[in-house]
Design a protein around this motif. Structure first.
Motif, mmCIF file in Angstrom:
data_model
loop_
_atom_site.group_PDB
_atom_site.id
_atom_site.type_symbol
_atom_site.label_atom_id
_atom_site.label_comp_id
_atom_site.label_asym_id
_atom_site.label_seq_id
_atom_site.Cartn_x
_atom_site.Cartn_y
_atom_site.Cartn_z
ATOM 1 N N ASP A 1 34.483 11.766 -48.605
ATOM 2 C CA ASP A 1 33.281 11.698 -49.448
ATOM 3 C C ASP A 1 33.483 10.772 -50.653
ATOM 4 O OD1 ASP A 1 34.993 13.343 -50.779
ATOM 5 O OD2 ASP A 1 33.508 14.869 -51.294
ATOM 6 N N LEU B 1 31.261 10.335 -54.229
ATOM 7 C CA LEU B 1 31.847 10.578 -55.550
ATOM 8 C C LEU B 1 31.824 9.324 -56.419
ATOM 9 C CD1 LEU B 1 34.729 12.961 -54.506
ATOM 10 C CD2 LEU B 1 32.831 13.525 -56.010
ATOM 11 N N SER C 1 29.455 7.009 -56.259
ATOM 12 C CA SER C 1 28.073 6.913 -56.730
ATOM 13 C C SER C 1 27.802 7.923 -57.840
ATOM 14 C CB SER C 1 27.091 7.111 -55.577
ATOM 15 O OG SER C 1 26.981 5.908 -54.843
ATOM 16 N N LEU C 2 28.351 9.114 -57.672
ATOM 17 C CA LEU C 2 28.194 10.143 -58.710
ATOM 18 C C LEU C 2 28.775 9.649 -60.036
ATOM 19 C CD1 LEU C 2 27.544 13.019 -59.665
ATOM 20 C CD2 LEU C 2 29.720 13.762 -58.714
ATOM 21 N N ALA D 1 26.758 6.500 -61.439
ATOM 22 C CA ALA D 1 25.426 6.853 -61.939
ATOM 23 C C ALA D 1 25.558 7.584 -63.274
ATOM 24 C CB ALA D 1 24.687 7.731 -60.926
ATOM 25 N N HIS E 1 22.611 3.845 -57.571
ATOM 26 C CA HIS E 1 23.581 4.795 -57.018
ATOM 27 C C HIS E 1 22.928 6.115 -56.619
ATOM 28 C CE1 HIS E 1 27.407 2.755 -57.003
ATOM 29 N NE2 HIS E 1 27.014 2.130 -58.098
ATOM 30 N N ARG E 2 21.867 6.498 -57.317
ATOM 31 C CA ARG E 2 21.147 7.703 -56.882
ATOM 32 C C ARG E 2 20.495 7.454 -55.529
ATOM 33 N NH1 ARG E 2 19.751 8.294 -62.457
ATOM 34 N NH2 ARG E 2 17.717 7.335 -62.146
ATOM 35 N N ASP E 3 19.978 6.249 -55.357
ATOM 36 C CA ASP E 3 19.367 5.921 -54.074
ATOM 37 C C ASP E 3 20.431 5.909 -52.971
ATOM 38 O OD1 ASP E 3 16.949 5.099 -52.594
ATOM 39 O OD2 ASP E 3 18.149 3.312 -52.177
ATOM 40 N N TRP F 1 23.187 7.669 -52.987
ATOM 41 C CA TRP F 1 23.521 9.084 -52.779
ATOM 42 C C TRP F 1 22.507 9.715 -51.825
ATOM 43 C CZ3 TRP F 1 26.954 12.883 -54.942
ATOM 44 C CH2 TRP F 1 26.564 14.202 -54.731
ATOM 45 N N ALA F 2 21.216 9.467 -52.102
ATOM 46 C CA ALA F 2 20.165 10.056 -51.267
ATOM 47 C C ALA F 2 20.304 9.586 -49.818
ATOM 48 C CB ALA F 2 18.789 9.692 -51.825
ATOM 49 N N ARG F 3 20.583 8.298 -49.639
ATOM 50 C CA ARG F 3 20.742 7.789 -48.262
ATOM 51 C C ARG F 3 21.944 8.436 -47.579
ATOM 52 N NH1 ARG F 3 22.167 2.708 -48.562
ATOM 53 N NH2 ARG F 3 21.521 2.277 -50.706
ATOM 54 N N ARG G 1 23.148 11.260 -48.149
ATOM 55 C CA ARG G 1 22.873 12.675 -47.930
ATOM 56 C C ARG G 1 21.717 12.895 -46.952
ATOM 57 N NH1 ARG G 1 24.534 16.994 -48.740
ATOM 58 N NH2 ARG G 1 22.971 17.891 -50.099
ATOM 59 N N GLY G 2 21.216 11.791 -46.398
ATOM 60 C CA GLY G 2 20.229 11.932 -45.328
ATOM 61 C C GLY G 2 18.794 12.130 -45.773
ATOM 62 N N TYR G 3 18.446 11.667 -46.978
ATOM 63 C CA TYR G 3 17.035 11.675 -47.350
ATOM 64 C C TYR G 3 16.649 10.411 -48.095
ATOM 65 C CZ TYR G 3 18.761 13.672 -51.825
ATOM 66 O OH TYR G 3 19.440 13.940 -52.993
ATOM 67 N N ARG H 1 16.155 19.321 -49.027
ATOM 68 C CA ARG H 1 15.887 18.141 -48.208
ATOM 69 C C ARG H 1 14.863 18.465 -47.114
ATOM 70 N NH1 ARG H 1 21.229 16.194 -45.713
ATOM 71 N NH2 ARG H 1 21.057 18.270 -44.833
ATOM 72 N N LYS I 1 11.127 16.798 -46.754
ATOM 73 C CA LYS I 1 10.689 16.053 -45.564
ATOM 74 C C LYS I 1 9.417 16.667 -44.989
ATOM 75 C CE LYS I 1 14.960 13.810 -44.278
ATOM 76 N NZ LYS I 1 16.107 13.662 -43.372
ATOM 77 N N ASP J 1 13.496 7.354 -41.841
ATOM 78 C CA ASP J 1 14.143 8.661 -41.797
ATOM 79 C C ASP J 1 14.335 9.218 -43.227
ATOM 80 O OD1 ASP J 1 15.945 6.825 -42.642
ATOM 81 O OD2 ASP J 1 17.577 7.464 -41.315
ATOM 82 N N ARG J 2 13.604 8.635 -44.171
ATOM 83 C CA ARG J 2 13.782 9.058 -45.560
ATOM 84 C C ARG J 2 12.558 9.816 -46.072
ATOM 85 N NH1 ARG J 2 16.435 4.829 -49.446
ATOM 86 N NH2 ARG J 2 17.226 6.809 -50.233
ATOM 87 N N VAL J 3 12.776 10.644 -47.068
ATOM 88 C CA VAL J 3 11.662 11.313 -47.736
ATOM 89 C C VAL J 3 10.735 10.233 -48.292
ATOM 90 C CG1 VAL J 3 11.041 12.752 -49.715
ATOM 91 C CG2 VAL J 3 13.057 13.322 -48.321
ATOM 92 N N ARG K 1 12.442 11.639 -54.417
ATOM 93 C CA ARG K 1 13.775 11.354 -53.880
ATOM 94 C C ARG K 1 14.775 11.145 -55.022
ATOM 95 N NH1 ARG K 1 12.463 6.866 -49.929
ATOM 96 N NH2 ARG K 1 13.390 5.495 -51.481
ATOM 97 N N ASP K 2 14.351 10.380 -56.020
ATOM 98 C CA ASP K 2 15.217 10.099 -57.165
ATOM 99 C C ASP K 2 15.509 11.383 -57.941
ATOM 100 O OD1 ASP K 2 16.510 7.956 -58.840
ATOM 101 O OD2 ASP K 2 15.266 8.894 -60.368
ATOM 102 N N ALA L 1 18.053 13.398 -55.957
ATOM 103 C CA ALA L 1 19.415 12.870 -56.073
ATOM 104 C C ALA L 1 19.977 13.189 -57.452
ATOM 105 C CB ALA L 1 19.419 11.361 -55.828
ATOM 106 N N MET M 1 23.268 15.382 -57.941
ATOM 107 C CA MET M 1 24.440 14.740 -58.542
ATOM 108 C C MET M 1 24.857 15.471 -59.822
ATOM 109 S SD MET M 1 23.226 10.838 -57.820
ATOM 110 C CE MET M 1 24.712 9.865 -58.033
#
Lengths: 379, 396
Positions: free
Chosen positions: A311, A315, A317-318, A321, A369-371, A373-375, A377-379, B268, B272, B280-282, B288-289, B292, B296
């Motif tokens: 991971d 980390l 990106s965490l 950010a 980096h938040r974006d 992270w979201a990618r 994490r699958g969203y 998540r 969705k 495949d994204r919200v 989304r921001d 995250a 985080m």
């Protein structure tokens, strides 16, 4: 790995802080900025190298200490406290790590020992106009010409580009401008015909250059890694370098915050020290918490890098950010709480604010980096 | 380390053999966990079985000394126990203010006699405790409290009113702050006292909150008698004990709220479902921001609690953690629920009845309840004052 410094790291941190306090006052940045084009002090870089700092990450067989990012991080936190502009980022974190992880045995032998001794300076040219933070946005082209390649394009804000003994340039050998595949890394001597280095003046005073490549001819031995697969290599190296940058940022935000606290305890208005005002206390406490959270994130990212954890990207990106946001916050609050004096060039607060912004926009800002992270994490 | 791995293996086997199947995967939060006490109800009798087997080993209080019935485990062993319980999806056998607040306080300030009298009942889940701190006129300014205790022979006579007493109506005992010297400076006339809730003159009345729930009570005390031996530490030195206990309380609130994930479906999945997909994204990049950012910050917060534990284990002096964790943990919980409410949109507006799923109705109530997190246990503003003063050294 525990989120606490080892005894060796505590010692290293102490040595580094002492050295920086004595040899690298923040005031020297003004002289560097207003004077020569180099942007850092070769003498101080030599001393830092003699203390072993340039070689911390370099394997022992190439003259380094073979230690980890968690070790280098404590040094970078100390240099970051006084905004020392010596070429850790360009040479140790980007160039050195690139050769360590992707270089051929000959390339390693040719460059790593010189990095460890502080004699060699490297520059990684990965950024282009409007490529923003995406390493795959490469329009610089490399076209095959027999066994050789011919490069055409322009790189921007190449850190220490004008000081470097060698440039490493990302160029597209196939595919479209935004493709991840088809990117290749080329090692280029600065005096190669067709290479023009134009120094750029940045807000933080760090050495950076435009690198213009006008039909530069490069032979095939000068490729780092393999043709077309430079993106994954760059991604990993930049992740590792980001951990180091975050440690530097952590030092910077800690120092400007401590300076601000000192000011709150001494500056008097209305017959009392301004640090007794709740409006300022709460904001100071808030900055303090943000910095504490950054410290945890940076330590975790460094540990993950050294342990090769899966991971790592999350980390990194965490950490980036959080450090981006917190460094900007600590410096904005620093200038605001210092009042008028903070707006003067004579005071250090402005230097921290400028560096915070430059560091924020290196290797991706908080939103980027938040974006990511979201990618991840699958969203 | 080899010993720790042996401990892990044995613990896993023992837990697997002794935990009833029906309790695996059940809720484990302040709201749905097992609080124990004389008035405890066990809709699932296996929860009581689970409590009893764990209490017999002292594993309801893993790190407390064995002479009082605790588990006597080291920090590392306790961590392993928790990890293995998580691995088997086992809930805590017991939660509550005995374990998290008065127990640690007794271990620090109690006499041997007081420890032997009260700790075993906490560990076995026989006695449930509540906290008598706040009063109608004393919220953030807790030290201004007026509930009076006057010594008469070998006991105190208490008169006054407490408020925001969590679950006073279900508790067996109360630890409370009383004024024993009205002449002294406000912090110096306070005593920390233990009172049996069955004593004549104790009356509790639940308070209905904006969430519709009533976890808090008003507690009225009229000529209540408490033996003088129930004073903890020294008479008129209760503020020292109170502050220490508040640290435990902040840690508890922080750990309870700061680290919980969404129930059932993840954030998540909700996003969705409600906001739709772009690829495949919200689809909503602003949400989304925020997601995250929440995730985080939450991870950074957990890493910071971990760092504090690692530092303590390495023998480093303790930092200002509890105030910081209290602020950050509670604000994270509020942000999580605000975000879920934003994600659910009109589905978050249900109070009861048809047209709303149970999880949606729960969300609405949880969101409303969470607004109290930054008030109870010392407001965020009070915590910021504490950090400014104690950590940053800023003057009054």
């Amino acid at each position: 790995m525990a989120l606490v410094l080892t005894e060796d790291q505590e010692l290293l941190a102490q040595t580094a802080r002492d050295f920086v306090r004595t040899n690298s006052p923040v005031s020297r940045l003004r002289a560097l900025r207003d004077g020569q084009e180099m942007g850092f002090s070769p003498d101080i870089w030599q001393e830092m190298a003699q203390l072993g700092w340039a070689g911390i990450l370099i394997p022992e067989e190439y003259g380094g200490a073979g230690m980890g990012l968690a070790d280098l991080a404590v040094v970078l936190e100390a240099t970051g406290r006084n905004l020392a502009p010596e070429p850790f980022l360009s040479t140790v974190l980007l160039g050195g790590q690139l050769f360590t992880h992707a270089g051929s045995p000959e390339q390693k032998q040719a460059w790593l020992p010189g990095i460890a001794t502080g004699e060699k300076i490297l520059a990684l040219a990965y950024q282009e106009a409007r490529s923003r933070y995406d390493l795959n946005r490469v329009s610089t082209r490399a076209t095959a010409e027999g066994d050789a390649w011919r490069l055409l394009g322009e790189k921007m804000q190449v850190l220490d580009g004008q000081n470097a003994d060698a440039l490493i340039v990302s160029a597209r050998t196939s595919g479209e401008d935004n493709d991840q595949d088809g990117i290749t890394l080329f090692l280029i001597a600065p005096d190669t015909p067709g290479v023009a280095l134009i120094p750029q003046t940045r807000v933080d005073g760090r050495a950076a250059a435009l690198v213009n490549l006008d039909g530069v001819k490069i032979d095939a031995e000068s490729i780092v890694g393999t043709v077309g697969h430079g993106f994954q290599t760059l991604l990993h190296i930049v992740d590792l370098a980001t951990v180091g940058l975050c440690a530097e940022m952590l030092g910077g935000m800690s120092q400007i915050f401590e300076d601000t606290l000192d000011y709150l305890k001494t500056r008097e208005q209305f017959g009392v020290v301004i640090g007794s005002f709740q409006a300022l206390k709460h904001r100071a406490a808030n900055v303090f918490m943000e910095i504490e959270l950054c410290r945890s994130a940076v330590m975790a990212a460094a540990n993950a890098a050294d342990a090769g954890e899966s991971d790592l990207a999350l980390l990194v990106s965490l950490a980036k950010a959080r450090c981006s946001d917190a460094f900007v916050l600590a410096t904005n609050e620093g200038v605001q709480m210092h009042g008028g004096i903070g707006m003067t060039d004579e005071h250090d607060a402005g230097l921290y604010m400028k560096r915070a912004r430059a560091a924020e926009m290196t290797f991706g800002d908080a939103a980027w980096h938040r974006d990511r992270w979201a990618r991840l994490r699958g969203y | 380390m080899a010993d720790l791995e042996t401990f892990r293996t044995e613990t896993h086997q023992w837990l697997d053999a002794n935990a009833p199947a029906s309790i695996r995967g059940v809720g484990n939060t302040l709201l749905d966990g097992n609080w124990g006490g004389r008035k405890a109800r066990y809709p699932n009798p296996d929860m009581k079985v689970w409590l009893d087997v764990m209490a017999a080993r002292g594993w309801t209080a893993p790190e407390w000394p064995t002479q009082y019935g605790g588990g006597g485990l080291s920090k590392d062993e306790a961590k392993v126990l928790q990890q293995e319980m998580n691995a088997l999806r086992l809930p805590a056998p017991l939660i509550g203010f005995g374990l998290t607040m008065i127990g640690p306080t007794l271990l620090q300030y109690g006499t041997e006699e007081q420890k032997h009298e009260h700790l075993p009942g906490i560990i076995k889940g026989e006695i449930r405790w509540c906290q008598g701190y706040s009063e109608p006129g004393s919220g953030s300014d807790l030290a201004s409290l007026k509930t009076r205790a006057i010594l008469e022979g070998d006991h105190y006579v208490i008169n006054g009113q407490k408020v925001w007493t969590s679950f006073a109506n279900l508790a067996d005992w109360m630890f409370m702050l009383v004024r024993t010297d009205p002449e002294a400076k406000k912090q110096e006339g306070i005593t920390f006292l233990l009172v049996d809730m069955q004593s004549p003159g104790v009356e509790t009345r639940p308070i209905k909150l904006i969430s519709g729930a009533s976890p808090f009570c008003e507690t009225f005390l009229t000529d209540v008698h408490a033996p003088a031996r129930n004073v903890i530490f020294e008479v008129n030195k209760g503020w020292t004990v109170a502050k220490s206990l508040l640290n435990h309380e902040r840690n508890m609130i922080a750990s309870a709220f700061g680290t919980t994930a969404g129930k059932g479906r993840t954030m998540r999945d909700w996003a969705k479902e409600h906001l739709g997909l772009a690829g495949d994204r919200v689809a909503d990049s602003a949400i989304r921001d925020r997601m995250a950012q929440y995730e985080m910050d939450s991870r950074a917060f957990r890493l910071t609690t971990e760092r504090a534990r690692d530092a303590a284990k390495a023998g480093r002096p303790p930092g200002p953690e509890s105030s910081m964790f209290k602020i950050y943990g509670t604000e994270l919980n509020q942000r999580r629920l605000e975000l879920l409410v934003s994600i659910a949109g009109p589905h978050a507006l249900g109070w009861e009845g048809p047209g709303f799923e149970d999880v949606e109705l729960t969300l609405t109530r949880d969101w409303l309840r969470s607004r109290g997190n930054t008030i109870e246990g010392g407001t965020s503003e009070i915590q910021l004052n504490i950090i400014a003063k104690r950590v940053l050294g800023l003057p009054d």
